[in-house]
Design an enzyme around this catalytic site. Structure first.
Site, PDB file in Angstrom:
ATOM      1  N   CYS A 190       0.804  -1.242   0.277  1.00 18.32           N
ATOM      2  CA  CYS A 190       0.328  -0.130   0.125  1.00 18.32           C
ATOM      3  C   CYS A 190       1.172   0.980   0.038  1.00 18.32           C
ATOM      4  O   CYS A 190       0.449   2.270  -0.749  1.00 18.32           O
ATOM      5  CB  CYS A 190      -0.913   0.032   1.576  1.00 18.32           C
ATOM      6  SG  CYS A 190      -1.985  -1.613   1.303  1.00 18.32           S
TER       7      CYS A 190
HETATM    8  C1  BEZ Z   1       0.297  -4.351   2.015  1.00 16.72           C
HETATM    9  O1  BEZ Z   1       0.315  -3.270   1.950  1.00 16.72           O
HETATM   10  O2  BEZ Z   1       1.500  -5.222   1.371  1.00 16.72           O
HETATM   11  C2  BEZ Z   1      -0.264  -5.510   1.993  1.00 16.72           C
HETATM   12  C3  BEZ Z   1      -1.532  -5.307   2.982  1.00 16.72           C
HETATM   13  C4  BEZ Z   1      -2.273  -6.406   3.297  1.00 16.72           C
HETATM   14  C5  BEZ Z   1      -2.047  -7.690   3.523  1.00 16.72           C
HETATM   15  C6  BEZ Z   1      -1.075  -7.810   2.753  1.00 16.72           C
HETATM   16  C7  BEZ Z   1      -0.184  -7.307   1.612  1.00 16.72           C
END
Ligand code: BEZ
Length: 211
Positions: free
Chosen positions: A45
């Site tokens: 994210c």
């Molecule tokens: C991420 O943004 O890295 C992420 C968020 C939730 C689950 C897996 C990855």
């Protein structure tokens, strides 16, 4: 119920990092993109929000307003934005919805419990100036989206809206477009003065009209 192409994008009022926003009022006559993230302070994210910040001019050129969503509260978003700006070499200049009660997430069917429990997956909604949904995309949490592709779809949508052309497979900016079936072949020369090819009666191409 799932939101489908052509539906009116559900309206809502939500708290964001830039104050309270009413979605339809905030959109005004612009195109818009609403996209969700699973959670603050997560790695994928962080890279996505930074990329979108650095694409500010590309969205502005196309008249597209950007609105992100994550289920954490505003204070959390604000702290996270500092990290995003620091690590992604950007300035996040668009609002991020705080949706701890999952009101917008539920309205837009962004929670897919069999994939990710009580968190939003990576949903994208492109909305036209008529407030209709023009594109929906759903990515898993583990895959960062390709925002070049999202810009490419917006270019295609705007070509259709403004110039009555569609775009063929793997189309890129500057390549020939497809004349939409609603236009009769005999009407093409007047409407597309750059020229055209009739490959089949149903497959007519023309140079990209807006360059
Ligand atoms: C991420 O943004 O890295 C992420 C968020 C939730 C689950 C897996 C990855």
């Amino acid at each position: 119920m799932a939101i489908r192409l052509g539906d009116t994008a559900p309206d809502f009022t939500a708290e964001t990092t830039e104050g309270t926003i009413n979605f339809h009022e905030w959109l005004g006559d612009s195109w818009g993109i609403l996209f969700s993230h699973p959670k603050d302070y997560t790695p994928v994210c962080t890279t996505e929000l930074g990329r979108v910040a650095n694409l500010k001019e590309e969205f502005a050129k196309r008249g597209v307003k950007v609105l992100a969503l994550s289920v954490d509260p505003v204070d959390s978003h604000k702290g996270w934005v500092n990290d995003i700006n620091e690590t992604q070499n950007c300035t996040v200049g668009y609002p991020i919805i705080a949706d701890p009660e999952r009101k917008v997430a539920t309205m837009y069917d962004m929670i897919h419990p069999n994939a990710l429990d009580n968190l939003t997956v990576r949903s994208v909604f492109v909305v036209g100036p008529d407030k209709k949904v023009k594109l929906t995309l759903t990515y898993p949490a583990s895959t960062g989206r390709n925002f070049d592709e999202i810009l490419r779809v917006i270019d295609s949508l705007q070509l259709t809206a403004n110039h009555s052309v569609a775009t063929p497979v793997d189309w890129k900016w500057g390549e020939d477009c497809v004349v939409v079936p609603a236009i009769k072949t005999e009407d093409i020369p007047a409407k597309f003065p750059k020229g055209h090819k009739v490959i089949k009666p149903y497959l007519r191409t023309t140079p990209q009209p807006n360059i």
